[in-house]
Design a protein around this motif. Structure first.
Motif, PDB file in Angstrom:
ATOM      1  N   ALA A 101       0.867  -1.181   0.000  1.00  0.00           N
ATOM      2  CA  ALA A 101       0.000   0.000   0.000  1.00  0.00           C
ATOM      3  C   ALA A 101       0.900   1.226   0.000  1.00  0.00           C
ATOM      4  O   ALA A 101       1.528   1.551   0.997  1.00  0.00           O
ATOM      5  N   HIS A 102       0.991   1.889  -1.131  1.00  0.00           N
ATOM      6  CA  HIS A 102       1.863   3.049  -1.266  1.00  0.00           C
ATOM      7  C   HIS A 102       1.264   4.248  -0.541  1.00  0.00           C
ATOM      8  O   HIS A 102       0.054   4.427  -0.498  1.00  0.00           O
ATOM      9  N   SER A 103       2.128   5.067   0.009  1.00  0.00           N
ATOM     10  CA  SER A 103       1.652   6.293   0.624  1.00  0.00           C
ATOM     11  C   SER A 103       1.378   7.349  -0.449  1.00  0.00           C
ATOM     12  O   SER A 103       0.664   8.304  -0.207  1.00  0.00           O
ATOM     13  N   ARG A 106      -0.170   8.253  -6.619  1.00  0.00           N
ATOM     14  CA  ARG A 106       0.245   8.130  -8.017  1.00  0.00           C
ATOM     15  C   ARG A 106       0.845   6.763  -8.320  1.00  0.00           C
ATOM     16  O   ARG A 106       0.747   6.274  -9.439  1.00  0.00           O
ATOM     17  N   PHE A 107       1.469   6.129  -7.342  1.00  0.00           N
ATOM     18  CA  PHE A 107       2.117   4.843  -7.560  1.00  0.00           C
ATOM     19  C   PHE A 107       1.227   3.660  -7.197  1.00  0.00           C
ATOM     20  O   PHE A 107       1.644   2.523  -7.293  1.00  0.00           O
ATOM     21  N   LYS A 127      -7.228  11.860 -10.923  1.00  0.00           N
ATOM     22  CA  LYS A 127      -6.132  11.972 -11.868  1.00  0.00           C
ATOM     23  C   LYS A 127      -4.988  12.687 -11.170  1.00  0.00           C
ATOM     24  O   LYS A 127      -5.168  13.345 -10.145  1.00  0.00           O
ATOM     25  N   ASN A 128      -3.781  12.567 -11.741  1.00  0.00           N
ATOM     26  CA  ASN A 128      -2.611  13.171 -11.112  1.00  0.00           C
ATOM     27  C   ASN A 128      -2.723  14.688 -10.997  1.00  0.00           C
ATOM     28  O   ASN A 128      -2.250  15.275 -10.024  1.00  0.00           O
ATOM     29  N   ASN A 129      -3.367  15.342 -11.963  1.00  0.00           N
ATOM     30  CA  ASN A 129      -3.469  16.801 -11.886  1.00  0.00           C
ATOM     31  C   ASN A 129      -4.569  17.247 -10.924  1.00  0.00           C
ATOM     32  O   ASN A 129      -4.671  18.426 -10.608  1.00  0.00           O
ATOM     33  N   GLU A 130      -5.402  16.335 -10.435  1.00  0.00           N
ATOM     34  CA  GLU A 130      -6.456  16.673  -9.482  1.00  0.00           C
ATOM     35  C   GLU A 130      -6.019  16.521  -8.020  1.00  0.00           C
ATOM     36  O   GLU A 130      -6.766  16.863  -7.120  1.00  0.00           O
ATOM     37  N   LEU A 131      -4.827  16.006  -7.815  1.00  0.00           N
ATOM     38  CA  LEU A 131      -4.361  15.763  -6.446  1.00  0.00           C
ATOM     39  C   LEU A 131      -3.908  17.059  -5.796  1.00  0.00           C
ATOM     40  O   LEU A 131      -3.050  17.770  -6.300  1.00  0.00           O
ATOM     41  N   ASP A 132      -4.508  17.357  -4.647  1.00  0.00           N
ATOM     42  CA  ASP A 132      -4.085  18.488  -3.840  1.00  0.00           C
ATOM     43  C   ASP A 132      -4.068  18.012  -2.382  1.00  0.00           C
ATOM     44  O   ASP A 132      -4.279  16.839  -2.098  1.00  0.00           O
TER      45      ASP A 132
END
Length: 154
Positions: A101-103, A106-107, A127-132
């Motif tokens: 379980a990655h912290s 994205r991975f 999605k990666n650009n939605e991560l905040d």
């Protein structure tokens, strides 16, 4: 005569190159096993660190010396497989695949992201650009809940 000498020279050079390449392969293979024992030494050091806090009072050292030594011998054998199997790992119930379980979201594998949505822990797959910061906080809470579920426990 010169042609025969040229052919023999080419064969000799090819043989020398062959021996040198195989020698390099043998030395790279011999260095790999030297790295593995260092990992075993790290595992051997950890039980000693855990056993050190048990020695609190000088008067109880002698009385507890033998049970502590027996506990050191049995402690690394039994907890190691259980703690290594269940810490931070998720199992896909459909395929049986076990992943860590990655912290970092994205991975994380795709099936883990889909499981988070299927279990209702997240509203959607981000999605990666939605991560905040707010989304990552929700994801961490959801991952902790998913790891706690018996269905996904490794």
């Amino acid at each position: 005569m010169a042609e025969g000498l040229f052919v023999l020279t080419v064969i000799f050079v090819a043989y020398v190159v062959y021996v040198v390449v195989n020698d390099q392969r043998a030395t790279t293979k011999s260095t790999i096993p030297q790295v593995k024992p260092e990992k075993q030494e790290v595992a051997a050091v950890q039980p000693q660190i855990e056993a050190a806090p048990q020695k609190e009072a000088p008067a109880t050292r002698r009385a507890a010396a033998r049970p502590a030594a027996a506990a050191r011998k049995t402690a690394p054998a039994t907890p190691a497989p259980t703690s290594a199997a269940g810490k931070g790992e998720l199992r896909n119930p459909a395929t049986g695949e076990v992943v860590s379980a990655h912290s970092n979201y994205r991975f994380t594998k795709r099936w883990v992201k889909e499981a988070l949505v299927a279990e209702g822990l997240l509203a959607k797959i981000y999605k990666n650009n939605e991560l905040d910061a707010a989304a990552e906080a929700k994801i961490k809470e959801a991952m902790a809940k998913l790891e706690a579920m018996d269905k996904y426990r490794a």
